[in-house]
Scaffold this active site. Sequence first.
Site, PDB file in Angstrom:
ATOM      1  N   GLY A 170       0.815  -1.206   0.000  1.00 44.86           N
ATOM      2  CA  GLY A 170       0.000   0.000   0.000  1.00 44.86           C
ATOM      3  C   GLY A 170       0.845   1.251   0.000  1.00 44.86           C
TER       4      GLY A 170
ATOM      5  N   GLY B  34       5.144   7.203   2.792  1.00 47.65           N
ATOM      6  CA  GLY B  34       5.923   6.290   1.984  1.00 47.65           C
ATOM      7  C   GLY B  34       5.136   5.094   1.494  1.00 47.65           C
ATOM      8  N   ILE B  35       5.857   4.180   0.861  1.00 47.96           N
ATOM      9  CA  ILE B  35       5.259   2.990   0.270  1.00 47.96           C
ATOM     10  C   ILE B  35       5.695   1.775   1.076  1.00 47.96           C
ATOM     11  CG2 ILE B  35       5.089   1.605  -1.828  1.00 47.96           C
ATOM     12  CD1 ILE B  35       5.866   4.176  -3.348  1.00 47.96           C
TER      13      ILE B  35
ATOM     14  N   ASP C 213      -0.790   9.518  16.078  1.00 49.84           N
ATOM     15  CA  ASP C 213      -1.541   9.278  14.839  1.00 49.84           C
ATOM     16  C   ASP C 213      -2.126   7.872  14.854  1.00 49.84           C
ATOM     17  OD1 ASP C 213      -2.597   9.860  12.313  1.00 49.84           O
ATOM     18  OD2 ASP C 213      -0.843   9.068  11.269  1.00 49.84           O
TER      19      ASP C 213
END
Length: 714
Positions: free
Chosen positions: A416, A421-422, A537
């Site tokens: 994802g 970032g990835i 978060d």
Amino acid sequence: MEMFSLVLVVLALSSSNGAVTCLNNEGYALLSLRQSIYEDPEGSLSNWNSSDDNPCSWNGVTCKEQRVVSVTIPKKKLYGFLPSALGSLSDLRHVNLRNNKFFGVLPVELLEVQGLQSLVLYGNSLSGSLPKEIGNLKYLQTLDLSENFFNGSLPSSIVQCKRLRTLDLSQNNFTGSLPDGFGTGLVPLEKLDLSFNKFNGTIPSDFGHLSSLQGTVDLSHNFFTGSIPASLGNLPDKVYIDLTYNNLSGPIPQNGALMNRGPTAFIGNPGLCGPPLKDPCSSDTTGASSPSSYPFLPNNNPPANSDDKEGKNQRGRGLSKGAIIAIIVSDIIGICLVGFLFSYCYSRACLCSEDKDNHGYGYEKGGKGKEECFCFRKDESETLSENVEQYDLVPLDTQVAFNLDELLKASAFVLGKSGIGIMYKVVLEDGLTLAVRRLGEGGSQRFKEFQTEVEAIGKLKHPNIVTLRAYYWSVDEKLLIYDYLSNGSLATALHGKAAMVSFTPLSWYVRLKVIKGIAKGLVYLHEFSPKKYVHGDLKPSNILLDQNMEPHISDFGLGRLANIAGGSPTMQSNRMPSDKPQEKLQKSASSEATAVYSSTSLGSYYQAPEALKVVKPSQKWDVYSFGVILLEMITGRIGTSEMDLVHWIQLCIEEKKPLLDVLDPYLAPDVDKDEEVIAVLKITMACVHSSPERRPIMRHVSDALEKLIASTDQ
């Protein structure tokens, strides 16, 4: 002669400032408080100067006729201890040092200021026992020591505080039984909160004398034993008595303030029986009303005819179960068809594109001769920049047995893409599966800063925190290597995702297990990690589940790492890997995930209201986010811009909607767990309180969940 010499010395020292100072004794007593404070980040005591005649102009100090009557310095992040010299402020009436970081014991000398009327110290880290000298405070009206670490028994002298109106000792470690004469000695009490302690013994029979009590009398989450005294029924009718999660037993008295109460006031006491609980006493032949009728809120009691025909008709309206299942199945089939079609078209286009412009990356053949995915390899002709200080894989764990070459030759699948970032699933040649996050491309001059941050994260070791195993830094790549967790995110487990062939809803038992694990992980971050971290978060998409459905909190500290690595998190949410030869990671032709949560889209619905005003996150932010996650797990709903989930559940409670209208439909098979759901909902509502000061700390939330789960196992 010696005294005369001492006076000359004092005069000589003071003359160096151009004037003779004569700060009075009360000023020096307060200066001892300043000297006992090691950190004052906001400069709250900056004008406490010995050059003044008296302290009456100092911040937080109030005087009357030049005598100190009040010291009020709340929420200033003061870190230190309370000196005994405060006891010399003989005219002191009010002390308010709430929500700071004071530690150590409560000085006995302060309790000898007999005119003290209010002592508010909640939200600190004070410990030790409450001195018996508390009985000296004959004029004390407010004693709030909640959210500290006090222990020991409550001294019997507390009953001598005959004017006490507010007594809040919640969220501490007090033990022992309540003193004799508690009810008859503290008749003026208006607020009483003893919750989240370890009080034991029986509830005093004279509790009914506390005729001035208002709101909620909270005795929950303790170890009180024996029967509920019938005298509690003598309390005012509007008082809500919370007795949940103790060891009480026997029938629930049905008189006065105890009558017509819902079961939410009594759950968590396996030995209790009789109305309004479902468990009848041995001699009780009357049916018990269903505790699943209404969500919890103090004074939110089911109407007397909660099982009448109208209520049954309301539950009978709407689609039948068969129709609902048919709709869900057809929706899933339709989504799967669309997902397969999209995946097939996308994979063919991706393969053709890469085949025409192959940069030397090898292919991994699928089991049927099909090109299943791209490898990512280290380009042999590439040279790393001499300006970068770190080129090799850096292990953060002694169990790391792979090297950079093995990592770069492995098969990679895109899991994802988010604002930081990835994420790739990487399978090494020996079968070891890892999760690798690729960060930004810049920030080449900030290696030391990156190293400090990432190695601090690597030191976090807890069963419910995702472990960072290693990292890699170069001009073009910043990689973070984690354990791969096979069951994906909590978000997917709760709601599924596009193109998912099958979806098995989480049972209530599994949800409880996940809730408990998240709480434990947060307690570790908040209280036992090296720097008492804040996640900041927290949301279902960054809570990952292993093969045993044990939760692991992830993405901790990634916002700052992404910033150091050279990319704005919000900008990166739309960034794909480029096709430059020096890139080590390539997007897989067959991605394992087609939908992920974006930190810029859904994250805001999990953030505390004060996040809009305050830049720096606090631990109470995490508590709020945890509460919203609990709401999502109970209701199956996700917050949107059109629907604030917290506001929605509050409206449901105010309107006394049936619990079945609130509950996630997937939990219908667990409807017999209604008491547990209500208990978790009660904890949830405390976590999402609009005031961060009134939210519990995660340690107490975790303790409450432990007691809940322990009671369900019995």
